[in-house]
Design an enzyme around this catalytic site. Structure first.
Site, PDB file in Angstrom:
ATOM      1  CG  HIS A  19       1.382   2.573  22.828  1.00 25.18           C
ATOM      2  ND1 HIS A  19       1.767   1.265  22.717  1.00 25.18           N
ATOM      3  CD2 HIS A  19       0.714   2.852  21.665  1.00 25.18           C
ATOM      4  CE1 HIS A  19       1.351   0.768  21.546  1.00 25.18           C
ATOM      5  NE2 HIS A  19       0.715   1.713  20.900  1.00 25.18           N
ATOM      6  CG  HIS A  42      -2.112   3.270   9.494  1.00 27.38           C
ATOM      7  ND1 HIS A  42      -2.613   4.529   9.301  1.00 27.38           N
ATOM      8  CD2 HIS A  42      -1.637   2.855   8.288  1.00 27.38           C
ATOM      9  CE1 HIS A  42      -2.445   4.879   8.035  1.00 27.38           C
ATOM     10  NE2 HIS A  42      -1.862   3.880   7.398  1.00 27.38           N
ATOM     11  CB  SER A 119      -2.962   2.462  19.300  1.00 25.95           C
ATOM     12  OG  SER A 119      -3.075   1.830  18.044  1.00 25.95           O
ATOM     13  CD  GLU A 137      -4.487  -3.493  10.199  1.00 21.97           C
ATOM     14  OE1 GLU A 137      -3.922  -2.673  10.931  1.00 21.97           O
ATOM     15  OE2 GLU A 137      -3.930  -3.972   9.186  1.00 21.97           O
ATOM     16  CG  ASP A 165      -6.185   3.812   2.391  1.00 20.79           C
ATOM     17  OD1 ASP A 165      -5.609   4.194   3.418  1.00 20.79           O
ATOM     18  OD2 ASP A 165      -5.868   4.192   1.269  1.00 20.79           O
ATOM     19  N   GLY A 166      -7.064   3.633   5.960  1.00 23.10           N
ATOM     20  CA  GLY A 166      -7.283   4.673   6.959  1.00 23.10           C
ATOM     21  C   GLY A 166      -7.045   6.087   6.437  1.00 23.10           C
ATOM     22  CG  ASP A 186       1.516   3.576  14.622  1.00 23.56           C
ATOM     23  OD1 ASP A 186       2.669   3.818  14.223  1.00 23.56           O
ATOM     24  OD2 ASP A 186       1.246   2.620  15.385  1.00 23.56           O
TER      25      ASP A 186
HETATM   26  N1  SAM Z   1      -1.262   1.635  15.881  1.00 24.94           N
HETATM   27  C1  SAM Z   1      -0.931   0.263  16.266  1.00 24.94           C
HETATM   28  C2  SAM Z   1      -0.494   0.266  17.728  1.00 24.94           C
HETATM   29  O1  SAM Z   1       0.077   1.264  18.199  1.00 24.94           O
HETATM   30  O2  SAM Z   1      -0.749  -0.734  18.401  1.00 24.94           O
HETATM   31  C3  SAM Z   1       0.131  -0.328  15.386  1.00 24.94           C
HETATM   32  C4  SAM Z   1      -0.115  -0.178  13.930  1.00 24.94           C
HETATM   33  S1  SAM Z   1       1.097  -0.840  12.860  1.00 24.94           S
HETATM   34  C5  SAM Z   1       2.474   0.205  13.074  1.00 24.94           C
HETATM   35  C6  SAM Z   1       0.479  -0.342  11.299  1.00 24.94           C
HETATM   36  C7  SAM Z   1      -0.735  -1.134  10.822  1.00 24.94           C
HETATM   37  O3  SAM Z   1      -1.314  -0.447   9.716  1.00 24.94           O
HETATM   38  C8  SAM Z   1      -0.429  -2.524  10.317  1.00 24.94           C
HETATM   39  O4  SAM Z   1      -1.220  -3.439  11.022  1.00 24.94           O
HETATM   40  C9  SAM Z   1      -0.805  -2.507   8.829  1.00 24.94           C
HETATM   41  O5  SAM Z   1      -1.393  -3.725   8.388  1.00 24.94           O
HETATM   42  C10 SAM Z   1      -1.817  -1.386   8.780  1.00 24.94           C
HETATM   43  N2  SAM Z   1      -1.927  -0.661   7.503  1.00 24.94           N
HETATM   44  C11 SAM Z   1      -0.992  -0.467   6.555  1.00 24.94           C
HETATM   45  N3  SAM Z   1      -1.456   0.378   5.606  1.00 24.94           N
HETATM   46  C12 SAM Z   1      -2.713   0.727   5.975  1.00 24.94           C
HETATM   47  C13 SAM Z   1      -3.708   1.612   5.441  1.00 24.94           C
HETATM   48  N4  SAM Z   1      -3.473   2.299   4.307  1.00 24.94           N
HETATM   49  N5  SAM Z   1      -4.873   1.756   6.096  1.00 24.94           N
HETATM   50  C14 SAM Z   1      -5.117   1.057   7.250  1.00 24.94           C
HETATM   51  N6  SAM Z   1      -4.221   0.219   7.806  1.00 24.94           N
HETATM   52  C15 SAM Z   1      -3.035   0.064   7.187  1.00 24.94           C
END
Ligand code: SAM
Length: 312
Positions: A19, A42, A119, A137, A165-166, A186
């Protein structure tokens, strides 16, 4: 289904690194008037409670954001031979760390630190009127919480939450309309394939939009795939003729230890990194000042360290 929930990890040392870098990049990108599109592939739930069940169970923020906060409220006792980092902290926190602390504070009542912005909220707070934010997400519960949290902002069409899916979803948005973009990726790396997918996503995105700023967070843990991420991103950036920065923060040893009963104690996450392609030209100098301070404050043993490499 995924079991990773960022609520357990919110405000940990990895979030502090990620961050702080994210804010520094956004501040720079916002200096131009042209509209910016930010992608968070993500996103997580968006907002977290540090006094909630998840955070209190893990206690991770205590060794991250909360430790940083208490270090400025209670400066270290003077020692005969302070390290260079300790001297630099005594002279004042690096501006990017102070900016990070101020931004988190702005989500809380004065003196309280119950809320930790993820984020999505950090990014949204720094956007200009014409900028856009696309949040991906995939976890149904976190996506629902994220949508509800974002709805409270009443940001209208500026912020979109996509339950998809991101890695794949970003493709349809590149290049962005005003040809300015920041991508934060992330992943939770819960699935081993994420290590390869994040690199493939950046490679594909660079072909679609070569001048975007791409940031990837990765864990530094004893498994080869994790070390492959910065290695492959370096090769990719170099082959594409792009500038890059790689910042890592280690807070403790990654070795397994044992308790008195001989039970193995896993160290938890010892270190992580942020890899940036097309970084702002000001970022390296800002991190050169900030990283030694973060390692000094957040370090838990003699393995505490940082690295900052650049190329291109
Ligand atoms: N970026 C966030 C922050 O800094 O506050 C934290 C994100 S966390 C490390 C990762 C997130 O990605 C989780 O909530 C998970 O459910 C989600 N996730 C996992 N695989 C994913 C995908 N293929 N596409 C989108 N989201 C996904």
């Amino acid at each position: 289904m995924f079991s990773y929930r960022h609520a357990f990890h919110a405000g940990n040392h990895a979030d502090v690194l990620k961050h702080t870098v994210l804010i520094a990049i956004l501040r720079h990108l916002r200096q131009k008037d042209t509209a910016l599109t930010v992608f968070d592939t993500h996103a997580g739930a968006g907002l977290y409670r540090l006094d909630g069940e998840y955070a209190e169970t893990s206690g991770e923020a205590a060794n991250g954001f909360l430790k940083l906060l208490s270090s400025i409220n209670t400066p270290a006792a003077p020692t005969k031979k302070p390290s260079a980092a300790a001297k630099s902290i005594a002279a004042g926190l690096a501006p990017v760390i102070q900016d990070y602390l101020d931004l988190v504070a702005s989500f809380n009542n004065k003196g309280s630190h119950r809320v930790y912005p993820g984020s999505p909220f950090i990014i949204q707070r720094l956007l200009g009127e014409r900028d856009k934010l696309k949040l991906f997400e995939i976890h149904p519960t976190d996506a629902k919480t994220l949508s509800a949290n974002i709805a409270q902002l009443e940001a209208g069409r500026q912020v979109a939450v996509l339950r998809e899916d991101g890695f794949e979803g970003i493709k349809k948005f590149l290049p962005p309309p005003a040809r300015r973009a920041l991508v934060l990726s992330d992943p939770s790396y819960e699935i081993k394939n994420d290590y390869a997918r994040v690199v493939a996503m950046v490679a594909d995105s660079l072909l679609r939009f070569a001048t975007g700023t791409y940031t990837v967070w990765y864990p530094l843990i004893p498994r080869p795939e994790a070390h492959d991420v910065p290695r492959k991103l370096k090769t990719l950036a170099t082959k594409s003729g792009k500038k890059w920065l790689n910042a890592t923060l280690t807070v403790k040893s990654s070795k397994l230890t044992a308790d008195e009963a001989g039970e193995v104690i896993r160290p938890g996450l010892p270190a992580s990194g942020m890899f940036i392609i097309n970084p702002p030209h000001t970022l390296k100098a800002a991190l050169q000042l900030a990283l030694p301070q973060l390692a000094e404050i957040l370090g838990q043993d003699q393995h505490a360290a940082f690295t900052l490499e650049s190329g291109g």
